[in-house]
Design a protein around this motif. Structure first.
Motif, mmCIF file in Angstrom:
data_model
loop_
_atom_site.group_PDB
_atom_site.id
_atom_site.type_symbol
_atom_site.label_atom_id
_atom_site.label_comp_id
_atom_site.label_asym_id
_atom_site.label_seq_id
_atom_site.Cartn_x
_atom_site.Cartn_y
_atom_site.Cartn_z
ATOM 1 N N ASP A 212 0.817 -1.221 0.000
ATOM 2 C CA ASP A 212 0.000 0.000 0.000
ATOM 3 C C ASP A 212 0.851 1.272 0.000
ATOM 4 O O ASP A 212 0.306 2.382 0.023
ATOM 5 C CB ASP A 212 -0.935 0.017 1.225
ATOM 6 C CG ASP A 212 -1.950 -1.119 1.177
ATOM 7 O OD1 ASP A 212 -2.395 -1.471 0.065
ATOM 8 O OD2 ASP A 212 -2.288 -1.647 2.257
ATOM 9 N N PHE A 213 2.161 1.125 -0.044
ATOM 10 C CA PHE A 213 3.071 2.255 -0.030
ATOM 11 C C PHE A 213 3.678 2.389 -1.433
ATOM 12 O O PHE A 213 4.660 1.728 -1.758
ATOM 13 C CB PHE A 213 4.179 2.059 1.008
ATOM 14 C CG PHE A 213 3.683 2.008 2.420
ATOM 15 C CD1 PHE A 213 3.024 0.888 2.909
ATOM 16 C CD2 PHE A 213 3.872 3.076 3.273
ATOM 17 C CE1 PHE A 213 2.568 0.839 4.226
ATOM 18 C CE2 PHE A 213 3.430 3.042 4.586
ATOM 19 C CZ PHE A 213 2.760 1.914 5.057
ATOM 20 N N SER A 214 3.124 3.259 -2.235
ATOM 21 C CA SER A 214 3.495 3.315 -3.650
ATOM 22 C C SER A 214 4.965 3.685 -3.862
ATOM 23 O O SER A 214 5.638 3.100 -4.721
ATOM 24 C CB SER A 214 2.590 4.297 -4.396
ATOM 25 O OG SER A 214 2.715 5.603 -3.853
ATOM 26 N N ARG A 215 5.470 4.642 -3.109
ATOM 27 C CA ARG A 215 6.871 5.027 -3.300
ATOM 28 C C ARG A 215 7.801 3.916 -2.865
ATOM 29 O O ARG A 215 8.827 3.654 -3.503
ATOM 30 C CB ARG A 215 7.188 6.317 -2.536
ATOM 31 C CG ARG A 215 6.622 7.562 -3.188
ATOM 32 C CD ARG A 215 7.333 8.842 -2.738
ATOM 33 N NE ARG A 215 7.247 9.049 -1.301
ATOM 34 C CZ ARG A 215 8.296 9.220 -0.502
ATOM 35 N NH1 ARG A 215 9.523 9.188 -0.992
ATOM 36 N NH2 ARG A 215 8.128 9.434 0.795
ATOM 37 N N ALA A 216 7.470 3.248 -1.771
ATOM 38 C CA ALA A 216 8.299 2.149 -1.279
ATOM 39 C C ALA A 216 8.343 1.018 -2.304
ATOM 40 O O ALA A 216 9.418 0.465 -2.601
ATOM 41 C CB ALA A 216 7.776 1.644 0.053
ATOM 42 N N VAL A 217 7.201 0.670 -2.869
ATOM 43 C CA VAL A 217 7.144 -0.396 -3.868
ATOM 44 C C VAL A 217 7.968 -0.018 -5.094
ATOM 45 O O VAL A 217 8.687 -0.849 -5.665
ATOM 46 C CB VAL A 217 5.683 -0.690 -4.256
ATOM 47 C CG1 VAL A 217 5.619 -1.633 -5.458
ATOM 48 C CG2 VAL A 217 4.932 -1.307 -3.077
ATOM 49 N N ARG A 218 7.887 1.244 -5.502
ATOM 50 C CA ARG A 218 8.667 1.702 -6.658
ATOM 51 C C ARG A 218 10.163 1.584 -6.384
ATOM 52 O O ARG A 218 10.928 1.119 -7.243
ATOM 53 C CB ARG A 218 8.301 3.147 -6.979
ATOM 54 C CG ARG A 218 9.225 3.814 -8.009
ATOM 55 C CD ARG A 218 8.728 5.193 -8.406
ATOM 56 N NE ARG A 218 8.573 6.096 -7.273
ATOM 57 C CZ ARG A 218 9.568 6.780 -6.720
ATOM 58 N NH1 ARG A 218 10.810 6.628 -7.168
ATOM 59 N NH2 ARG A 218 9.335 7.610 -5.719
ATOM 60 N N ILE A 219 10.599 1.998 -5.211
ATOM 61 C CA ILE A 219 12.022 1.957 -4.870
ATOM 62 C C ILE A 219 12.515 0.516 -4.756
ATOM 63 O O ILE A 219 13.607 0.172 -5.231
ATOM 64 C CB ILE A 219 12.270 2.746 -3.563
ATOM 65 C CG1 ILE A 219 12.045 4.244 -3.810
ATOM 66 C CG2 ILE A 219 13.683 2.500 -3.044
ATOM 67 C CD1 ILE A 219 12.043 5.090 -2.554
#
Length: 367
Positions: free
Chosen positions: A340-347
């Motif tokens: 649910d953490f879009s920036r974390a998943v992207r990184i």
């Protein structure tokens, strides 16, 4: 002999002398002989060597080799710590020599490591170079809590503070320290590996200046004084992405994330079931580092910070005979926990892709 031919020969002789000095100091340091290391440094100064050159061209280079040997698994953590302590002893010996004693003709500077940063030698080298350049220097050492740093700056009325950090995970703390120093009107020069290969994290964190090494820092401070910041000049919205709270939530939930991923990793990476207790402990430590670096990448919203760490970790594992194949499933599990953490998943995704294209580890070969 003409000047045109004498100068290159002199330069070659100097370079060869530096190389011999590096090898002699390395021999003393790698053998754990602090007396030989200190004696060598003092002898070099007795023979007329430039103290700054001994600090930066000899001692600093040997310390760099210490780090390389540790990374290649040719030096244990204990040996690395002992070698660093000997290099620190060599710096201390140099500072007592008459050739290194200078009269302060410039202003007063403070040199310190940010809170949580225990690599004090780079800051110590800078402090000694600045003293040689005529500054009055207060060297505060490693791991200085920001409130204590601020009290010191108030009491000494320093012209500027130089903050050092080698560990990127200390960058949020460095940001707080930079802001606190500037709030009382003291400009901040930063340096160290934590700020990126080209100092790219110095500006987002609000530093007044950055330098890649001690010599460059001393040159910068000699050219012109850093302007004193005004409280009204401070920017409090320079990292607007922090408004999504991903950094805060990930950093606060670090221990639980490590436990959850560690538990699931046995099924995702069956080889882990045969790990010894020591190997399992090291795996948990590696997981904690991954989460810490992810949090820091979220703080700066910088994928490259995370990918550099992940590929470096893979090379370290391979050098120690540990399959880097454990990293992709680890990142996959972490991404699931943070879906649910879009920036974390992207990184995390950037880290996974970096591993797949890093040929030095993809085949299990040392870098």
């Amino acid at each position: 002999m003409s000047t045109s031919t004498a100068t290159p020969i002199s330069a070659v002789d100097h370079a060869e002398h530096v190389e011999r000095s590096v090898e002699l100091l390395w021999a003393a340091v790698s053998a754990g002989n602090e007396y030989a290391a200190a004696d060598l440094v003092l002898r070099l100064l007795d023979e007329g060597a430039d103290p700054e050159s001994v600090l930066l061209d000899v001692i600093a280079r040997v310390q760099g080799r210490v780090g390389e040997e540790w990374a290649a698994n040719r030096m244990s953590v204990a040996q690395e710590h002992a070698a660093t302590a000997i290099n620190e002893r060599a710096v201390a010996a140099l500072s007592t020599h008459p050739a290194a004693r200078t009269t302060a003709t410039r202003g007063r500077l403070t040199v310190a490591c940010v809170d949580g940063e225990w690599h004090g030698l780079p800051a110590r080298l800078l402090a000694e170079v600045l003293k040689l350049r005529g500054w009055q220097v207060d060297y505060l050492g490693a791991q200085i809590p920001t409130p204590h740093l601020i009290v010191h700056l108030h009491n000494t009325e320093a012209h500027a503070v130089a903050l050092s950090s080698s560990i990127p995970t200390r960058l949020p703390t460095a940001h707080a320290a930079i802001t606190a120093c500037q709030a009382i009107g003291v400009p901040v020069l930063v340096g160290g590996a934590a700020f990126g290969p080209d100092g790219e994290y110095a500006k987002p964190l609000g530093a007044d200046a950055w330098a890649p090494d001690a010599r460059a820092a001393a040159d910068l401070l000699a050219r012109e004084p850093l302007p004193r910041p005004e409280p009204d000049d401070q920017q409090y919205d320079d990292l607007p992405h922090l408004a999504d709270q991903e950094y805060t939530l990930v950093s606060r939930s670090g221990p639980s994330l490590v436990r959850q991923v560690f538990t699931a990793l046995e099924d995702a990476f069956p080889a882990m079931r045969s790990y010894t207790d020591v190997q399992r402990e090291r795996t948990a430590e590696d997981l904690a580092h991954i989460v810490d670096f992810l949090a820091t990448a979220l703080y700066l919203d910088d994928e490259e910070l995370f990918t550099r760490f992940i590929t470096w970790t893979a090379r370290i594992l391979v050098a120690r005979g540990v399959p880097a194949a454990s990293l992709p499933p680890t990142l996959d599990l972490l991404a699931r926990e943070l879906k649910d953490f879009s920036r974390a998943v992207r990184i995390i995704g950037a880290g996974t892709r970096a591993l797949s294209t890093d040929h030095s580890t993809a085949a299990g070969n040392p870098a």
